[in-house]
Motif scaffolding. Sequence first.
Motif, PDB file in Angstrom:
ATOM      1  N   VAL A  33       1.476  -1.187  -0.057  1.00  0.00           N
ATOM      2  CA  VAL A  33       0.579   0.079  -0.356  1.00  0.00           C
ATOM      3  C   VAL A  33       0.601   0.811  -0.207  1.00  0.00           C
ATOM      4  CG1 VAL A  33      -1.981   1.503   0.874  1.00  0.00           C
ATOM      5  CG2 VAL A  33      -1.908  -0.915   1.103  1.00  0.00           C
ATOM      6  N   VAL A  34       0.994   2.221  -0.868  1.00  0.00           N
ATOM      7  CA  VAL A  34       1.424   3.408  -0.968  1.00  0.00           C
ATOM      8  C   VAL A  34       0.517   4.590  -0.885  1.00  0.00           C
ATOM      9  CG1 VAL A  34       3.052   4.564  -2.545  1.00  0.00           C
ATOM     10  CG2 VAL A  34       2.968   2.335  -2.902  1.00  0.00           C
ATOM     11  N   GLU A  35       0.753   5.391   0.744  1.00  0.00           N
ATOM     12  CA  GLU A  35       0.170   6.116   0.775  1.00  0.00           C
ATOM     13  C   GLU A  35       0.052   7.525   0.528  1.00  0.00           C
ATOM     14  OE1 GLU A  35      -2.407   5.776   2.688  1.00  0.00           O
ATOM     15  OE2 GLU A  35      -2.192   3.457   3.297  1.00  0.00           O
ATOM     16  N   PRO A  36      -0.356   7.968   0.513  1.00  0.00           N
ATOM     17  CA  PRO A  36      -0.348   9.805   0.193  1.00  0.00           C
ATOM     18  C   PRO A  36       0.817   9.812   0.611  1.00  0.00           C
ATOM     19  CG  PRO A  36      -2.102   9.790   1.042  1.00  0.00           C
ATOM     20  CD  PRO A  36      -1.613   8.631   1.035  1.00  0.00           C
ATOM     21  N   GLY A  37       1.238  11.671  -0.026  1.00  0.00           N
ATOM     22  CA  GLY A  37       2.467  12.203   1.042  1.00  0.00           C
ATOM     23  C   GLY A  37       1.987  12.947   1.801  1.00  0.00           C
ATOM     24  N   SER A  38       3.265  13.711   2.481  1.00  0.00           N
ATOM     25  CA  SER A  38       2.521  14.370   3.564  1.00  0.00           C
ATOM     26  C   SER A  38       3.517  15.602   4.212  1.00  0.00           C
ATOM     27  CB  SER A  38       2.746  13.361   4.911  1.00  0.00           C
ATOM     28  OG  SER A  38       4.055  12.967   4.654  1.00  0.00           O
ATOM     29  N   ASP A  39       3.276  16.701   4.765  1.00  0.00           N
ATOM     30  CA  ASP A  39       3.672  17.846   5.478  1.00  0.00           C
ATOM     31  C   ASP A  39       5.481  17.307   5.623  1.00  0.00           C
ATOM     32  OD1 ASP A  39       1.755  19.516   4.793  1.00  0.00           O
ATOM     33  OD2 ASP A  39       0.163  18.410   6.493  1.00  0.00           O
ATOM     34  N   LYS A  40       6.129  17.749   4.702  1.00  0.00           N
ATOM     35  CA  LYS A  40       7.813  17.447   5.559  1.00  0.00           C
ATOM     36  C   LYS A  40       8.380  18.247   4.501  1.00  0.00           C
ATOM     37  CE  LYS A  40       7.471  12.681   2.840  1.00  0.00           C
ATOM     38  NZ  LYS A  40       7.706  11.600   3.605  1.00  0.00           N
ATOM     39  N   TYR A  76       3.893  10.010  -4.570  1.00  0.00           N
ATOM     40  CA  TYR A  76       4.099   9.008  -4.126  1.00  0.00           C
ATOM     41  C   TYR A  76       4.612   8.794  -3.749  1.00  0.00           C
ATOM     42  CZ  TYR A  76      -0.903   9.630  -4.181  1.00  0.00           C
ATOM     43  OH  TYR A  76      -2.616   9.792  -4.295  1.00  0.00           O
ATOM     44  N   ASP A  77       6.243   9.218  -4.019  1.00  0.00           N
ATOM     45  CA  ASP A  77       7.522   9.216  -4.145  1.00  0.00           C
ATOM     46  C   ASP A  77       7.785   7.014  -4.573  1.00  0.00           C
ATOM     47  OD1 ASP A  77      10.106   8.489  -3.380  1.00  0.00           O
ATOM     48  OD2 ASP A  77       9.939   8.134  -1.140  1.00  0.00           O
ATOM     49  N   VAL A  78       7.332   7.251  -6.414  1.00  0.00           N
ATOM     50  CA  VAL A  78       7.119   6.267  -6.819  1.00  0.00           C
ATOM     51  C   VAL A  78       8.116   6.295  -8.445  1.00  0.00           C
ATOM     52  CG1 VAL A  78       5.355   4.464  -5.563  1.00  0.00           C
ATOM     53  CG2 VAL A  78       4.969   6.049  -7.760  1.00  0.00           C
ATOM     54  N   LYS A 101      -5.456  -0.532 -18.969  1.00  0.00           N
ATOM     55  CA  LYS A 101      -6.110  -2.410 -18.474  1.00  0.00           C
ATOM     56  C   LYS A 101      -5.728  -2.624 -17.323  1.00  0.00           C
ATOM     57  CE  LYS A 101      -5.784  -3.744 -22.783  1.00  0.00           C
ATOM     58  NZ  LYS A 101      -5.327  -4.796 -24.214  1.00  0.00           N
ATOM     59  N   ASP A 102      -4.579  -2.330 -16.459  1.00  0.00           N
ATOM     60  CA  ASP A 102      -4.580  -2.379 -15.482  1.00  0.00           C
ATOM     61  C   ASP A 102      -3.364  -2.111 -14.765  1.00  0.00           C
ATOM     62  OD1 ASP A 102      -4.607  -4.481 -13.203  1.00  0.00           O
ATOM     63  OD2 ASP A 102      -4.862  -5.984 -13.727  1.00  0.00           O
ATOM     64  N   PHE A 103      -2.546  -2.551 -13.387  1.00  0.00           N
ATOM     65  CA  PHE A 103      -1.499  -2.078 -13.235  1.00  0.00           C
ATOM     66  C   PHE A 103      -1.272  -2.667 -12.119  1.00  0.00           C
ATOM     67  CE2 PHE A 103      -4.818  -0.293  -9.849  1.00  0.00           C
ATOM     68  CZ  PHE A 103      -4.531  -0.467  -8.900  1.00  0.00           C
ATOM     69  N   GLU A 104       0.277  -2.692 -12.072  1.00  0.00           N
ATOM     70  CA  GLU A 104       1.384  -3.366 -10.217  1.00  0.00           C
ATOM     71  C   GLU A 104       2.292  -2.551  -9.940  1.00  0.00           C
ATOM     72  OE1 GLU A 104       4.195  -7.431 -10.168  1.00  0.00           O
ATOM     73  OE2 GLU A 104       2.684  -6.620 -12.214  1.00  0.00           O
ATOM     74  N   ILE A 105       2.014  -2.340  -8.156  1.00  0.00           N
ATOM     75  CA  ILE A 105       3.258  -1.592  -7.290  1.00  0.00           C
ATOM     76  C   ILE A 105       3.637  -2.745  -6.877  1.00  0.00           C
ATOM     77  CG2 ILE A 105       3.080  -0.366  -5.752  1.00  0.00           C
ATOM     78  CD1 ILE A 105       0.123   0.545  -6.458  1.00  0.00           C
ATOM     79  N   THR A 106       5.158  -2.685  -6.848  1.00  0.00           N
ATOM     80  CA  THR A 106       5.584  -3.883  -6.369  1.00  0.00           C
ATOM     81  C   THR A 106       7.204  -2.365  -5.616  1.00  0.00           C
ATOM     82  OG1 THR A 106       6.056  -5.929  -7.530  1.00  0.00           O
ATOM     83  CG2 THR A 106       7.878  -5.561  -6.147  1.00  0.00           C
ATOM     84  N   ASP A 107       7.012  -2.517  -3.814  1.00  0.00           N
ATOM     85  CA  ASP A 107       8.259  -1.742  -3.656  1.00  0.00           C
ATOM     86  C   ASP A 107       7.544  -0.234  -3.951  1.00  0.00           C
ATOM     87  OD1 ASP A 107       8.995  -3.505  -1.623  1.00  0.00           O
ATOM     88  OD2 ASP A 107      10.011  -3.655  -3.622  1.00  0.00           O
ATOM     89  N   LYS A 108       8.757   0.227  -4.495  1.00  0.00           N
ATOM     90  CA  LYS A 108       8.502   1.939  -4.981  1.00  0.00           C
ATOM     91  C   LYS A 108       8.112   1.558  -6.320  1.00  0.00           C
ATOM     92  CE  LYS A 108       8.892   4.209  -1.448  1.00  0.00           C
ATOM     93  NZ  LYS A 108       7.511   5.505  -0.755  1.00  0.00           N
TER      94      LYS A 108
END
Length: 389
Positions: free
Chosen positions: A122-129, A337-339, A377-384
């Motif tokens: 799960v890739v969470e959104p960015g934040s204040d930093k 999302y830093d990916v 059509k589709d997507f895949e997320i692996t690490d970053k």
Amino acid sequence: MSPKIEKIIVKYLTKSASANDLDVLSRWIKIPSNIELFKDFVKTHYVINYSVNNPDTEKLLIQLLMVVRKEKSFLYKLRNQSVYKYTAAAILVGMMVFAYLFKDNMHLGDVEENTPVIVHKVVEPGSDKATLTLANGEQVALEEGTFLQTQNANSDGVKIIYEASESDFEKTEYNYLTIPRGGQFFVKLSDGTQVWLNSESQLKYPVKFKEGESRIVELVYGEGYFEVSPSSKHKGASFQVVNKSQIVEVIGTEFNIKAYKDESNVYTTLVEGRVVVNVDDLSSNLKPSQQLNLNKENKDLIVKTVDVYNQISWKDGVFSFDEKSLKEMMVILSRWYDVDVEFQNKSIENEMFSGVLRKSQSLEEILNSIKNFEIIKDFEITDKKVILN
């Protein structure tokens, strides 16, 4: 249906309705006999191609009516925010409606169910930093839950505020605020100028401006939205935002500069007031709603009128895309999302998308929204790493 209501519906669906327009529309929809008129009008004039033959169209239109009612109050929460001045809140509401409508209903007739998405993380959104670099070289990490207090500034971890000081330094001291990928941050400078910094950006600025001298800050790279304290409050001292490609001279105004290191163009968009953009020996005066596009290699300058909200919505928590290619979109999303993004199917890079997506969503939710529009059509997320096909 009266011409006035038709006009308001058109304004609503074309992203130009005001809060008062939405209020009128909401009250009008409460009358049962008007519901069918509304649905007929939307079907006739604003039918979405990929759902026109869908038996669920009726259900989607009913949901639209519900969301119009539900989201009406959202505009009023934004009345006192700067975005409201440009009647842009209606854009957010209108496009959120369509995102909600078609979130789980983007199928064509009897199209087979899509293959389940493979998600490993799960890739969470960015934040204040951000990272603050002090004049002595010391670096301080700023993020929610951290606190910092110096002689001239204090931070609660989501913003940093510099206070005006009566003391005079022998030499000007500079701080750097560096925003990483997956971050954003707000800084209020000692003269009262407010700056919102986007992901992967860096701003250099004096801890205190010298009285009577031009106030100069440097957007080293990245994107920043500037709400400048007018020169009339600082004995006529002008304000400049510089980077290696251009100098923006400011009287007292609001504008956005996008100058990423990995992009060949710098975009300066004027929201309010007046700025002069200087590139070598060339100068260009911008009017509100105009954008200057500078090609960093050949120094070509192009000025055009743009939809301001699409350029500045990032600071208000949304991505607003208007006929943006998937490749361009993914550059923006990759920063937040830093990916890293890989197009397994190169042919989809130039697929166009229009709509508003909330920055608070997870990356999976964002990609599913894009998938629902059948752009991918589709997507895949692996690490970053994100793989699109």
